[in-house]
Write a protein that holds these residues in place. Structure first.
Motif, PDB file in Angstrom:
ATOM      1  N   ARG A  94      -6.119   7.944  -7.391  1.00 32.64           N
ATOM      2  CA  ARG A  94      -5.371   9.050  -6.585  1.00 32.64           C
ATOM      3  C   ARG A  94      -4.682   9.130  -5.829  1.00 32.64           C
ATOM      4  NH1 ARG A  94      -8.681  13.638  -9.197  1.00 32.64           N
ATOM      5  NH2 ARG A  94     -10.287  13.270  -9.943  1.00 32.64           N
ATOM      6  N   THR A  95      -3.689  10.204  -5.747  1.00 31.93           N
ATOM      7  CA  THR A  95      -2.820  10.646  -4.236  1.00 31.93           C
ATOM      8  C   THR A  95      -2.494  11.909  -4.154  1.00 31.93           C
ATOM      9  OG1 THR A  95      -0.951  11.009  -5.914  1.00 31.93           O
ATOM     10  CG2 THR A  95      -1.218   8.757  -5.281  1.00 31.93           C
ATOM     11  N   SER A  96      -2.412  12.417  -3.179  1.00 28.59           N
ATOM     12  CA  SER A  96      -2.085  13.835  -2.769  1.00 28.59           C
ATOM     13  C   SER A  96      -0.904  14.318  -1.569  1.00 28.59           C
ATOM     14  CB  SER A  96      -3.813  14.999  -1.981  1.00 28.59           C
ATOM     15  OG  SER A  96      -3.461  13.813  -0.868  1.00 28.59           O
ATOM     16  N   LEU A  97      -0.376  15.019  -2.242  1.00 28.88           N
ATOM     17  CA  LEU A  97       0.487  15.263  -0.550  1.00 28.88           C
ATOM     18  C   LEU A  97       0.682  17.122  -0.377  1.00 28.88           C
ATOM     19  CD1 LEU A  97       4.277  14.530  -2.326  1.00 28.88           C
ATOM     20  CD2 LEU A  97       3.415  14.209  -0.364  1.00 28.88           C
TER      21      LEU A  97
ATOM     22  N   LEU B 227       1.337  -1.070  -0.243  1.00 27.17           N
ATOM     23  CA  LEU B 227      -0.027   0.019  -0.159  1.00 27.17           C
ATOM     24  C   LEU B 227       0.947   1.275  -0.111  1.00 27.17           C
ATOM     25  CD1 LEU B 227      -2.934   1.414   0.150  1.00 27.17           C
ATOM     26  CD2 LEU B 227      -2.941   0.923   2.615  1.00 27.17           C
ATOM     27  N   PHE B 228       2.038   1.138   0.973  1.00 31.38           N
ATOM     28  CA  PHE B 228       2.698   2.608   0.646  1.00 31.38           C
ATOM     29  C   PHE B 228       3.608   2.080  -0.921  1.00 31.38           C
ATOM     30  CE2 PHE B 228       4.263   1.548   6.105  1.00 31.38           C
ATOM     31  CZ  PHE B 228       3.041   2.836   5.985  1.00 31.38           C
ATOM     32  N   ALA B 229       3.791   1.807  -1.188  1.00 31.74           N
ATOM     33  CA  ALA B 229       3.923   1.934  -2.337  1.00 31.74           C
ATOM     34  C   ALA B 229       3.794   2.121  -3.696  1.00 31.74           C
ATOM     35  CB  ALA B 229       5.222   0.014  -3.340  1.00 31.74           C
ATOM     36  N   ALA B 230       2.516   1.890  -3.769  1.00 30.91           N
ATOM     37  CA  ALA B 230       1.495   2.272  -4.544  1.00 30.91           C
ATOM     38  C   ALA B 230       1.493   3.742  -4.745  1.00 30.91           C
ATOM     39  CB  ALA B 230      -0.007   1.332  -4.585  1.00 30.91           C
ATOM     40  N   THR B 231       1.213   4.241  -2.854  1.00 35.55           N
ATOM     41  CA  THR B 231       1.063   5.607  -3.269  1.00 35.55           C
ATOM     42  C   THR B 231       2.807   6.420  -3.804  1.00 35.55           C
ATOM     43  OG1 THR B 231      -0.342   5.198  -0.784  1.00 35.55           O
ATOM     44  CG2 THR B 231       0.514   7.279  -1.466  1.00 35.55           C
ATOM     45  N   ILE B 232       3.596   5.671  -3.263  1.00 34.94           N
ATOM     46  CA  ILE B 232       4.798   6.722  -3.246  1.00 34.94           C
ATOM     47  C   ILE B 232       4.590   6.199  -5.022  1.00 34.94           C
ATOM     48  CG2 ILE B 232       6.613   6.723  -3.345  1.00 34.94           C
ATOM     49  CD1 ILE B 232       6.938   5.554  -0.350  1.00 34.94           C
TER      50      ILE B 232
ATOM     51  N   LEU C  48      -8.630  12.170   0.348  1.00 32.80           N
ATOM     52  CA  LEU C  48      -8.819  10.746  -0.471  1.00 32.80           C
ATOM     53  C   LEU C  48      -9.634  10.051   0.486  1.00 32.80           C
ATOM     54  CD1 LEU C  48      -5.849  11.182  -2.487  1.00 32.80           C
ATOM     55  CD2 LEU C  48      -8.408  12.067  -3.022  1.00 32.80           C
ATOM     56  N   ASP C  49      -9.662   8.234   0.630  1.00 38.94           N
ATOM     57  CA  ASP C  49     -10.344   8.287   0.881  1.00 38.94           C
ATOM     58  C   ASP C  49      -9.497   7.323   2.842  1.00 38.94           C
ATOM     59  OD1 ASP C  49     -12.778   7.336  -0.429  1.00 38.94           O
ATOM     60  OD2 ASP C  49     -11.824   6.041  -1.569  1.00 38.94           O
ATOM     61  N   VAL C  50      -7.906   7.167   2.179  1.00 43.59           N
ATOM     62  CA  VAL C  50      -7.088   6.823   2.861  1.00 43.59           C
ATOM     63  C   VAL C  50      -5.388   7.596   3.321  1.00 43.59           C
ATOM     64  CG1 VAL C  50      -5.250   5.068   2.803  1.00 43.59           C
ATOM     65  CG2 VAL C  50      -7.642   4.294   1.879  1.00 43.59           C
TER      66      VAL C  50
ATOM     67  N   ASN D 279       1.719  15.968   4.596  1.00 43.03           N
ATOM     68  CA  ASN D 279       0.789  14.687   4.397  1.00 43.03           C
ATOM     69  C   ASN D 279       0.801  14.242   3.002  1.00 43.03           C
ATOM     70  OD1 ASN D 279       0.346  15.217   7.358  1.00 43.03           O
ATOM     71  ND2 ASN D 279      -0.582  16.826   6.562  1.00 43.03           N
ATOM     72  N   ILE D 280       0.177  12.818   3.571  1.00 41.88           N
ATOM     73  CA  ILE D 280      -0.127  11.972   2.032  1.00 41.88           C
ATOM     74  C   ILE D 280      -1.232  11.116   2.146  1.00 41.88           C
ATOM     75  CG2 ILE D 280       1.115   9.774   2.465  1.00 41.88           C
ATOM     76  CD1 ILE D 280       2.402  10.231  -0.612  1.00 41.88           C
ATOM     77  N   GLU D 281      -1.542  11.245   0.978  1.00 42.13           N
ATOM     78  CA  GLU D 281      -3.267  10.221   1.167  1.00 42.13           C
ATOM     79  C   GLU D 281      -3.549   9.504  -0.451  1.00 42.13           C
ATOM     80  OE1 GLU D 281      -6.411  12.438   2.849  1.00 42.13           O
ATOM     81  OE2 GLU D 281      -5.046  14.076   1.904  1.00 42.13           O
ATOM     82  N   MET D 282      -4.502   8.464  -0.920  1.00 39.97           N
ATOM     83  CA  MET D 282      -5.124   7.848  -1.307  1.00 39.97           C
ATOM     84  C   MET D 282      -6.028   7.311  -2.037  1.00 39.97           C
ATOM     85  SD  MET D 282      -4.457   4.563  -0.864  1.00 39.97           S
ATOM     86  CE  MET D 282      -4.130   3.347  -2.914  1.00 39.97           C
ATOM     87  N   SER D 283      -5.908   7.026  -2.916  1.00 40.52           N
ATOM     88  CA  SER D 283      -7.844   6.470  -3.277  1.00 40.52           C
ATOM     89  C   SER D 283      -7.782   5.979  -4.354  1.00 40.52           C
ATOM     90  CB  SER D 283      -8.611   7.555  -3.792  1.00 40.52           C
ATOM     91  OG  SER D 283      -9.557   8.203  -2.507  1.00 40.52           O
ATOM     92  N   PRO D 284      -7.664   4.190  -4.221  1.00 42.35           N
ATOM     93  CA  PRO D 284      -8.008   3.670  -5.437  1.00 42.35           C
ATOM     94  C   PRO D 284      -9.313   3.929  -5.627  1.00 42.35           C
ATOM     95  CG  PRO D 284      -8.086   1.868  -3.328  1.00 42.35           C
ATOM     96  CD  PRO D 284      -7.781   3.035  -3.003  1.00 42.35           C
ATOM     97  N   ILE D 285      -9.654   3.621  -7.527  1.00 45.56           N
ATOM     98  CA  ILE D 285     -10.122   3.848  -7.573  1.00 45.56           C
ATOM     99  C   ILE D 285     -11.232   2.466  -8.597  1.00 45.56           C
ATOM    100  CG2 ILE D 285     -11.563   5.134 -10.433  1.00 45.56           C
ATOM    101  CD1 ILE D 285     -10.354   6.421  -7.652  1.00 45.56           C
ATOM    102  N   LYS D 286     -12.457   2.745  -7.953  1.00 48.98           N
ATOM    103  CA  LYS D 286     -13.069   1.570  -8.300  1.00 48.98           C
ATOM    104  C   LYS D 286     -12.971   1.151 -10.054  1.00 48.98           C
ATOM    105  CE  LYS D 286     -15.921   0.389  -4.242  1.00 48.98           C
ATOM    106  NZ  LYS D 286     -17.413   0.517  -3.492  1.00 48.98           N
ATOM    107  N   PRO D 287     -12.808  -0.377 -10.471  1.00 46.29           N
ATOM    108  CA  PRO D 287     -13.020  -0.288 -11.974  1.00 46.29           C
ATOM    109  C   PRO D 287     -14.729   0.097 -12.831  1.00 46.29           C
ATOM    110  CG  PRO D 287     -11.585  -2.098 -11.077  1.00 46.29           C
ATOM    111  CD  PRO D 287     -12.181  -1.677  -9.920  1.00 46.29           C
TER     112      PRO D 287
END
Length: 529
Positions: A472-475, A283-288, A378-380, A325-333
């Motif tokens: 999606r990610t955000s810093l 999960l960390f790697a996908a976000t980075i 974002l979600d996470v 701060n870092i956040e992420m959201s996987p987008i449902k297919p």
């Protein structure tokens, strides 16, 4: 070129980096009619193997403790020299060899070596980060530190001073920058920056702080990003290490991005085993990897290619905001439509919100409470949101004020707004000229789900996503950093030795003040205790 040199410090970071390098390897194309959008020269270096074979390997230096590399050998098949060491020895007598029992290769690694179909990895079959590694590394990249042993019960590598002392002793004996990092730097034509992945809540935080200090002395103007990985198991000693790491690193690094698994439940699209380093690091790697994707896209895509220095300038508005701060959201297919095509216009995040644009308009006037319309949450949240609860006397949660936010989207192309204010100067309602607060990057290159990657992402039906996923990610640099640092300071200050207590306390207080500059909510909650 715009090369990035990577440093990997410790077992936690090496798990994350293994996923990162596997993703980079998946972007290579081999057909004449295929072209990758990624500029591989940013992270990979050409070379020659022992037999003259051309090689292409990561620009990285990997540090780990004795036993931390698992089955990974310093000399791989491309650099292995089969000559018997005894035959070249000047010793005329008969040598006596003592060998430690070798670690057996995982079934996954064996399948890669033989070219057979890879078995499915599980949390029980992944013992080390090398068990799911798909990449060859240059021998100079592998640095085993024999002074400590992985998972030792007698002398665990956990206390801050252990990391500081280990770096000091090694650097005094070898000059680590000259021996380990400089060969990669000298190969770079125009180094973009240095990317560091390190634990910050154990002894590796002390090691990283000293390393970054040396880097800053040697490469004063080079952007240095630190992704600070934290263990899901928390406690006061780990919080003390984290506080010291933030105090030290924030003054030396260009950007520090702490990453931790949140206490809050994950959305239905993520199923994570928090006891598995393989899962957590995925999960960390996908976000980075998604956040930094735009630093390695080919420069021909000028609208969405960037670099570490430019992104640092966008985030550090007042020059004192080096923690993000870092956040992420996987987008449902998207669900298939009746004609079998994918309805790209109906992508949703995990809250069911419709994603109709990758370039929303986010330049809004500030409200008196400090909240801002259009800023994306974002979600996470991987930026240690639980630290907000450390501060005693907190009167409920306050809306955060965002100084700057870098948002990224990767996946199928969806409708964009015509207005793109990414780099324009805007006027606030008080007539002051300022940069926009939100900066957007997007790419059609979705995140790859490889056979080395755990099936942690789910679609609308709860099935594992097996090939790729939009994300999606955000810093962000925002006022929540101030609250987190204050809470951390209050919690750990009495646990820090007297000789360092005042210094660390003042440094943390100064960091928090950096997230008040240029904004005041008018609330007593923001006053110093």
């Amino acid at each position: 070129m715009r090369e990035i040199i990577t440093l990997q410090l410790g077992q936690q970071s090496n798990y994350v980096a293994a996923h990162f390098w596997n993703a980079q390897e998946s972007y290579f194309t081999y057909g004449a009619d295929e072209e990758s959008p990624v500029d591989h020269d940013v992270h990979f270096r050409p070379g020659l193997g022992a037999d003259g074979t051309e090689t292409y390997m990561p620009r990285t230096v990997i540090y780990d403790l004795k036993g931390g590399f698992g089955t990974l050998k310093r000399l791989n098949d491309l650099y292995d020299i089969s000559e018997d060491a005894a035959s070249s020895s000047l010793w005329p007598g008969q040598p006596v060899v003592h060998r430690q029992q070798p670690i057996g290769a995982s079934a996954y690694q064996q399948s890669l070596d033989t070219g057979q179909a890879a078995p499915e990895l599980t949390t029980s079959s992944v013992r080390y980060w090398s068990d799911f590694n798909r990449v060859f590394y240059h021998p100079k990249s592998i640095i085993q530190l024999n002074e400590y042993e992985l998972n030792s019960t007698l002398m665990p590598f956990e206390k801050w001073h252990m990391g500081e002392e280990l770096f000091a002793n090694l650097d005094k004996e070898h000059d680590l920058l000259d021996r380990d990092m400089r060969p990669f730097v000298e190969e770079a034509d125009q180094m973009q920056g240095i990317q560091i992945m390190s634990g910050i809540d154990d002894a590796w935080g002390g090691f990283a702080a000293k390393y970054v200090e040396r880097i800053r002395d040697e490469y004063g103007k080079t952007p240095v990003w630190v992704f600070g990985v934290q263990d899901p198991v928390r406690g006061l000693p780990r919080l003390v290490n984290k506080a010291r790491a933030l105090a030290e690193l924030s003054s030396q690094a260009s950007l520090v991005v702490p990453l931790a698994i949140p206490d809050e439940p994950f959305p239905s699209s993520i199923r994570l085993d928090t006891s598995s380093s393989w899962h957590v690091s995925a999960l960390f790697a996908a976000t980075i990897e998604s956040t930094t994707l735009y630093t390695r896209l080919k420069a021909t895509d000028r609208a969405n290619s960037s670099n570490l220095g430019h992104m640092t300038d966008l985030l550090n508005v007042f020059g004192r905001q080096t923690i993000a701060n870092i956040e992420m959201s996987p987008i449902k297919p998207p669900n298939p439509t009746q004609n079998g095509s994918n309805d790209i216009a109906n992508l949703t995040n995990q809250r069911g919100e419709l994603l109709t644009s990758t370039h929303d308009s986010f330049i809004d006037d500030e409200s008196e409470s400090g909240s801002q319309k259009g800023m994306m949450s974002l979600d996470v949240d991987l930026s240690s949101p639980q630290d907000l609860r450390l501060q005693s006397g907190t009167r409920g949660s306050r809306k955060r004020y965002v100084f700057s936010q870098v948002q990224t989207y990767r996946g199928p192309e969806i409708e964009k707004d015509t207005a793109d204010d990414k780099d324009d100067i805007a006027n606030s309602r008080f007539g002051m000229r300022r940069r926009p607060k939100v900066h957007n990057y997007d790419s059609r290159l979705a995140f790859p789900i490889l056979d080395s990657y755990p099936k942690i992402f789910r679609d609308n039906n709860g099935n594992a996503v097996k090939e790729h996923i939009a994300m999606r990610t955000s810093l962000s640099t925002d006022t929540s950093v101030m609250a987190k640092v204050r809470g951390l300071r209050t919690t750990v200050i009495r646990s820090i030795g007297l000789e360092d207590r005042e210094t660390i306390g003042n440094e943390l207080a100064e960091i928090a003040e950096g997230y008040k500059e240029g904004w005041s909510s008018g609330s007593d909650d923001d006053d110093d205790e």
